[in-house]
Design an enzyme around this catalytic site. Structure first.
Site, PDB file in Angstrom:
ATOM      1  N   LYS A 109       0.875  -1.188   0.000  1.00 52.46           N
ATOM      2  CA  LYS A 109       0.000   0.000   0.000  1.00 52.46           C
ATOM      3  C   LYS A 109       0.901   1.223   0.000  1.00 52.46           C
ATOM      4  O   LYS A 109       2.037   1.164   0.465  1.00 52.46           O
ATOM      5  CB  LYS A 109      -0.856   0.024   1.269  1.00 52.46           C
ATOM      6  CG  LYS A 109      -2.070   0.921   1.158  1.00 52.46           C
ATOM      7  CD  LYS A 109      -3.235   0.180   0.550  1.00 52.46           C
ATOM      8  CE  LYS A 109      -4.394   1.088   0.236  1.00 52.46           C
ATOM      9  NZ  LYS A 109      -5.570   0.301  -0.189  1.00 52.46           N
ATOM     10  N   ALA A 162     -18.674   3.501  -2.864  1.00 51.28           N
ATOM     11  CA  ALA A 162     -20.089   3.783  -2.585  1.00 51.28           C
ATOM     12  C   ALA A 162     -20.887   3.809  -3.898  1.00 51.28           C
ATOM     13  O   ALA A 162     -22.007   3.287  -3.977  1.00 51.28           O
ATOM     14  CB  ALA A 162     -20.210   5.119  -1.860  1.00 51.28           C
ATOM     15  N   PHE A 210     -19.158   8.653  -0.578  1.00 50.86           N
ATOM     16  CA  PHE A 210     -19.787   8.951  -1.879  1.00 50.86           C
ATOM     17  C   PHE A 210     -18.730   8.854  -2.973  1.00 50.86           C
ATOM     18  O   PHE A 210     -18.825   9.459  -4.021  1.00 50.86           O
ATOM     19  CB  PHE A 210     -20.472  10.320  -1.878  1.00 50.86           C
ATOM     20  CG  PHE A 210     -19.546  11.506  -1.777  1.00 50.86           C
ATOM     21  CD1 PHE A 210     -19.050  11.901  -0.552  1.00 50.86           C
ATOM     22  CD2 PHE A 210     -19.179  12.233  -2.909  1.00 50.86           C
ATOM     23  CE1 PHE A 210     -18.191  13.003  -0.450  1.00 50.86           C
ATOM     24  CE2 PHE A 210     -18.334  13.336  -2.821  1.00 50.86           C
ATOM     25  CZ  PHE A 210     -17.832  13.710  -1.591  1.00 50.86           C
ATOM     26  N   GLY A 211     -17.720   8.000  -2.706  1.00 49.36           N
ATOM     27  CA  GLY A 211     -16.632   7.843  -3.680  1.00 49.36           C
ATOM     28  C   GLY A 211     -16.845   6.644  -4.571  1.00 49.36           C
ATOM     29  O   GLY A 211     -17.967   6.180  -4.786  1.00 49.36           O
ATOM     30  N   ASP A 260      -7.050   4.260  -4.517  1.00 44.76           N
ATOM     31  CA  ASP A 260      -7.714   4.140  -3.214  1.00 44.76           C
ATOM     32  C   ASP A 260      -8.306   5.533  -2.977  1.00 44.76           C
ATOM     33  O   ASP A 260      -8.527   6.275  -3.953  1.00 44.76           O
ATOM     34  CB  ASP A 260      -6.707   3.737  -2.115  1.00 44.76           C
ATOM     35  CG  ASP A 260      -7.398   3.309  -0.812  1.00 44.76           C
ATOM     36  OD1 ASP A 260      -7.889   2.178  -0.745  1.00 44.76           O
ATOM     37  OD2 ASP A 260      -7.463   4.123   0.138  1.00 44.76           O
TER      38      ASP A 260
HETATM   39  P1  NDP Z   1     -12.853   7.808  -2.850  1.00 44.41           P
HETATM   40  O1  NDP Z   1     -11.792   8.815  -2.708  1.00 44.41           O
HETATM   41  O2  NDP Z   1     -13.452   7.543  -4.171  1.00 44.41           O
HETATM   42  O3  NDP Z   1     -14.011   8.139  -1.806  1.00 44.41           O
HETATM   43  C1  NDP Z   1     -13.856   8.108  -0.407  1.00 44.41           C
HETATM   44  C2  NDP Z   1     -15.049   8.767   0.171  1.00 44.41           C
HETATM   45  O4  NDP Z   1     -15.240   8.608   1.569  1.00 44.41           O
HETATM   46  C3  NDP Z   1     -14.946  10.224  -0.016  1.00 44.41           C
HETATM   47  O5  NDP Z   1     -16.189  10.724  -0.245  1.00 44.41           O
HETATM   48  C4  NDP Z   1     -14.350  10.636   1.325  1.00 44.41           C
HETATM   49  O6  NDP Z   1     -14.270  11.962   1.632  1.00 44.41           O
HETATM   50  C5  NDP Z   1     -15.313   9.929   2.166  1.00 44.41           C
HETATM   51  N1  NDP Z   1     -14.964   9.975   3.544  1.00 44.41           N
HETATM   52  C6  NDP Z   1     -13.771  10.019   4.126  1.00 44.41           C
HETATM   53  N2  NDP Z   1     -13.877  10.101   5.439  1.00 44.41           N
HETATM   54  C7  NDP Z   1     -15.199  10.081   5.686  1.00 44.41           C
HETATM   55  C8  NDP Z   1     -15.962  10.107   6.875  1.00 44.41           C
HETATM   56  N3  NDP Z   1     -15.376  10.193   8.060  1.00 44.41           N
HETATM   57  N4  NDP Z   1     -17.303  10.052   6.789  1.00 44.41           N
HETATM   58  C9  NDP Z   1     -17.892   9.952   5.604  1.00 44.41           C
HETATM   59  N5  NDP Z   1     -17.212   9.945   4.441  1.00 44.41           N
HETATM   60  C10 NDP Z   1     -15.883  10.008   4.494  1.00 44.41           C
HETATM   61  O7  NDP Z   1     -12.303   6.463  -2.217  1.00 44.41           O
HETATM   62  P2  NDP Z   1     -12.794   4.974  -2.430  1.00 44.41           P
HETATM   63  O8  NDP Z   1     -14.271   4.943  -2.649  1.00 44.41           O
HETATM   64  O9  NDP Z   1     -11.895   4.344  -3.393  1.00 44.41           O
HETATM   65  O10 NDP Z   1     -12.462   4.343  -0.997  1.00 44.41           O
HETATM   66  C11 NDP Z   1     -13.430   4.234   0.047  1.00 44.41           C
HETATM   67  C12 NDP Z   1     -12.997   3.121   0.996  1.00 44.41           C
HETATM   68  O11 NDP Z   1     -12.943   1.878   0.283  1.00 44.41           O
HETATM   69  C13 NDP Z   1     -11.619   3.269   1.620  1.00 44.41           C
HETATM   70  O12 NDP Z   1     -11.628   2.701   2.916  1.00 44.41           O
HETATM   71  C14 NDP Z   1     -10.741   2.432   0.705  1.00 44.41           C
HETATM   72  O13 NDP Z   1      -9.555   2.013   1.363  1.00 44.41           O
HETATM   73  C15 NDP Z   1     -11.672   1.282   0.426  1.00 44.41           C
HETATM   74  N6  NDP Z   1     -11.381   0.460  -0.751  1.00 44.41           N
HETATM   75  C16 NDP Z   1     -11.215   1.011  -1.982  1.00 44.41           C
HETATM   76  C17 NDP Z   1     -10.984   0.199  -3.080  1.00 44.41           C
HETATM   77  C18 NDP Z   1     -10.859   0.746  -4.461  1.00 44.41           C
HETATM   78  O14 NDP Z   1     -10.626  -0.044  -5.374  1.00 44.41           O
HETATM   79  N7  NDP Z   1     -11.004   2.046  -4.679  1.00 44.41           N
HETATM   80  C19 NDP Z   1     -10.863  -1.241  -2.943  1.00 44.41           C
HETATM   81  C20 NDP Z   1     -11.118  -1.730  -1.619  1.00 44.41           C
HETATM   82  C21 NDP Z   1     -11.360  -0.888  -0.584  1.00 44.41           C
HETATM   83  P3  NDP Z   1     -12.759  12.502   2.060  1.00 44.41           P
HETATM   84  O15 NDP Z   1     -12.239  13.167   0.864  1.00 44.41           O
HETATM   85  O16 NDP Z   1     -12.901  13.334   3.252  1.00 44.41           O
HETATM   86  O17 NDP Z   1     -11.929  11.310   2.404  1.00 44.41           O
HETATM   87  O1  2IT Z   2      -7.920  -1.541  -0.671  1.00 43.62           O
HETATM   88  C1  2IT Z   2      -7.868  -2.056  -1.800  1.00 43.62           C
HETATM   89  O2  2IT Z   2      -7.998  -3.268  -1.973  1.00 43.62           O
HETATM   90  C2  2IT Z   2      -7.669  -1.171  -2.954  1.00 43.62           C
HETATM   91  N1  2IT Z   2      -7.605   0.037  -2.775  1.00 43.62           N
HETATM   92  C3  2IT Z   2      -7.506  -1.745  -4.330  1.00 43.62           C
HETATM   93  C4  2IT Z   2      -6.083  -2.169  -4.571  1.00 43.62           C
HETATM   94  C5  2IT Z   2      -5.762  -2.610  -5.970  1.00 43.62           C
HETATM   95  O3  2IT Z   2      -4.580  -2.929  -6.173  1.00 43.62           O
HETATM   96  O4  2IT Z   2      -6.630  -2.659  -6.841  1.00 43.62           O
END
Ligand code: NDP
Ligand code: 2IT
Length: 446
Positions: free
Chosen positions: A126, A242, A238-239, A166
């Site tokens: 990571k 979500a 909302f990323g 991420d």
């Molecule tokens: P994004 O950047 O697309 O979205 C993250 C979202 O969560 C943002 O809206 C962020 O806002 C919000 N957020 C952060 N802190 C809070 C909080 N305290 N309350 C509510 N919302 C909050 O990221 P991802 O969707 O990619 O990642 C979301 C989660 O999923 C993380 O834990 C990540 O590690 C995990 N994940 C992601 C993967 C991927 O492929 N993308 C794979 C597996 C897991 P802010 O800008 O403040 O952070």
């Molecule tokens: O937490 C995770 O599994 C990710 N952010 C995705 C990692 C990846 O290599 O696709």
């Protein structure tokens, strides 16, 4: 907990002072592994667990960049190369001001188990930076990514370490990072995943984490002869994750009624579907980092500074960030009749929160199992890159679905085999551990 595991945890804490998120992630895993180490003394004598909590390598570097006014900023860049026993290091990059060594070490540690569960040959890593994308222009983000890669490139490669996205790192950032890597190395390779479709990316990768999480939750519901049809669902964040989760729940005839951001959450009783899901992409792209934009546009209630766990729902999918659901939130969900909590984010539930779900006997899955669809599809992107041949949307989705069903089966079977049927935490931790531990045993003292 046995004396052995208690001592090991104390050692981890004293060797890594102040790294609370890393301690938390290790604690959750070693609690599950106690029974395995009882049954298999060979792992103890080979000090497998002691080795697994020590990263193979940590790279920390300076990232200088200039903003549009010419002012110079200096951020810190990291890459944790945690474990390469079963494949090249693999895991995302996080750009967020809250990023610390502790957060990236917890994420890298979880990634080792998660990647093992996917059945694909990927080790765990990571990385990221404390860079804050909020309010930055396109050009500033590009210059930051270029500077970040100018150091990172010498430590990664398609058979060495393959980063992805991420929090704060999506398709746009992967594009800038890839462009700079190619320029520095003169090579067009699958060194990153989450690439654009025209230059080596995989269909379904953007949706994969959210889709995978919902596929996993569907399997959990099936164990109770239940399904998503008609279920009311709370989603946080909302990323990227979500967004994918909201889409898949809607396709399965469930209704998502919340999303959240750092500013609060919105409650949309009619369901977040269709153009409302598309709007989530616009909100992220705006770099404003506020979910209130949704409430203003669609005229629905906004709850400032609150999280969505007090709403009466059947299923909860935490998809925002670590420790966003604590003991009180968990009690509230249980009290309101929630039947299933399936994590899209990494470690969103605190340890006391997890205990509440387990004691209440509701379905609960930890992120390292239920959000593995993202990295699994990254693994499928790597395969397509190696073949130099893309798969269709249906092909990738079918494989992703199959992988999530497999992970679910591994969790259920492993939990039962080790005496805790229905405990997805133990199933995921033990299932993920065994493959890596056995590979380490085979490869000698490394
Ligand atoms: P994004 O950047 O697309 O979205 C993250 C979202 O969560 C943002 O809206 C962020 O806002 C919000 N957020 C952060 N802190 C809070 C909080 N305290 N309350 C509510 N919302 C909050 O990221 P991802 O969707 O990619 O990642 C979301 C989660 O999923 C993380 O834990 C990540 O590690 C995990 N994940 C992601 C993967 C991927 O492929 N993308 C794979 C597996 C897991 P802010 O800008 O403040 O952070
Ligand atoms: O937490 C995770 O599994 C990710 N952010 C995705 C990692 C990846 O290599 O696709």
């Amino acid at each position: 907990m046995s004396d052995y595991v208690t001592k090991l945890l104390a050692q981890v804490k004293s060797k890594n002072p102040g790294e609370t998120e890393f301690h938390q992630a290790v604690q959750e895993v070693v609690e599950s592994l106690d029974v395995v180490l009882e049954r298999h003394s060979e792992y103890r004598s080979a000090k497998i667990l002691e080795r697994m909590v020590e990263p193979e390598r940590i790279i920390i570097f300076r990232v200088p960049w200039a903003d549009d006014c010419g002012e110079i900023h200096v951020n810190r860049g990291f890459r944790i190369q945690m474990n390469s026993a079963i494949g090249p290091y693999k895991g995302g990059l996080r750009f967020h001001p809250s990023v610390t060594l502790s957060i990236l070490k917890f994420l890298a540690f979880e990634q080792v188990f998660k990647n093992s569960l996917t059945t694909l040959p990927m080790g765990g890593g990571k990385g990221g930076s404390d860079f804050d994308p909020k309010g930055k222009t396109e050009n500033e983000v590009m210059r930051f990514c270029q500077s970040f890669m100018t150091e990172l490139f010498r430590h990664i490669g398609p058979d060495i370490d393959v980063p992805a996205g991420d929090i704060g790192v999506g398709g746009r950032e992967i594009g800038y990072l890839f462009g700079q890597y190619k320029r520095l190395t003169k090579e067009f390779t699958g060194v990153l995943t989450g690439k654009g479709l025209n230059w080596g990316g995989s269909l379904i990768r953007p949706e994969a984490t959210g889709f995978g999480c919902v596929y996993f939750a569907e399997e959990m519901l099936k164990t109770k002869k239940d399904a998503f049809d008609g279920k009311v669902v709370a989603v946080s964040g909302f990323g990227n994750v979500a967004w994918g989760a909201a889409m898949k729940v809607t396709q399965l005839s469930g209704k998502v009624v919340t999303i959240s951001g750092p500013d609060g959450f919105v409650y949309d009783a009619d369901g977040i579907k269709g153009e409302k899901i598309d709007y989530m992409l616009e909100m992220r792209a705006s770099a404003r980092d506020e979910v209130k934009m949704y409430a203003d546009k669609f005229k629905v209630p906004f709850h400032a500074g609150k999280r969505p766990w007090g709403i009466k729902v059947d299923v909860a999918l935490p998809c925002a960030t670590q420790n966003e659901l604590d003991e009180n939130d968990a009690k509230e969900l249980v009290k309101n009749g929630c039947k299933c909590v399936c994590e899209g984010a990494n470690m969103p539930t605190t340890i006391p929160g997890v205990k509440v779900f387990q004691e209440a006997g509701i379905l609960y899955a930890p992120g390292k199992a239920s959000n593995a669809g993202g990295v699994a599809t990254s693994g499928l992107e790597m395969s397509q890159n190696s073949m130099r041949m893309p798969w269709s949307r249906e092909e990738v989705d079918k494989r992703l679905h199959e992988i999530m069903k497999n992970i679910h089966r591994t969790c259920i079977e492993t939990a039962a085999k080790y005496g805790t049927p229905g405990n997805y935490v133990n199933g995921a931790n033990i299932g993920g551990f065994l493959k890596v531990a056995n590979a380490m045993m085979d490869q000698g003292l490394v």
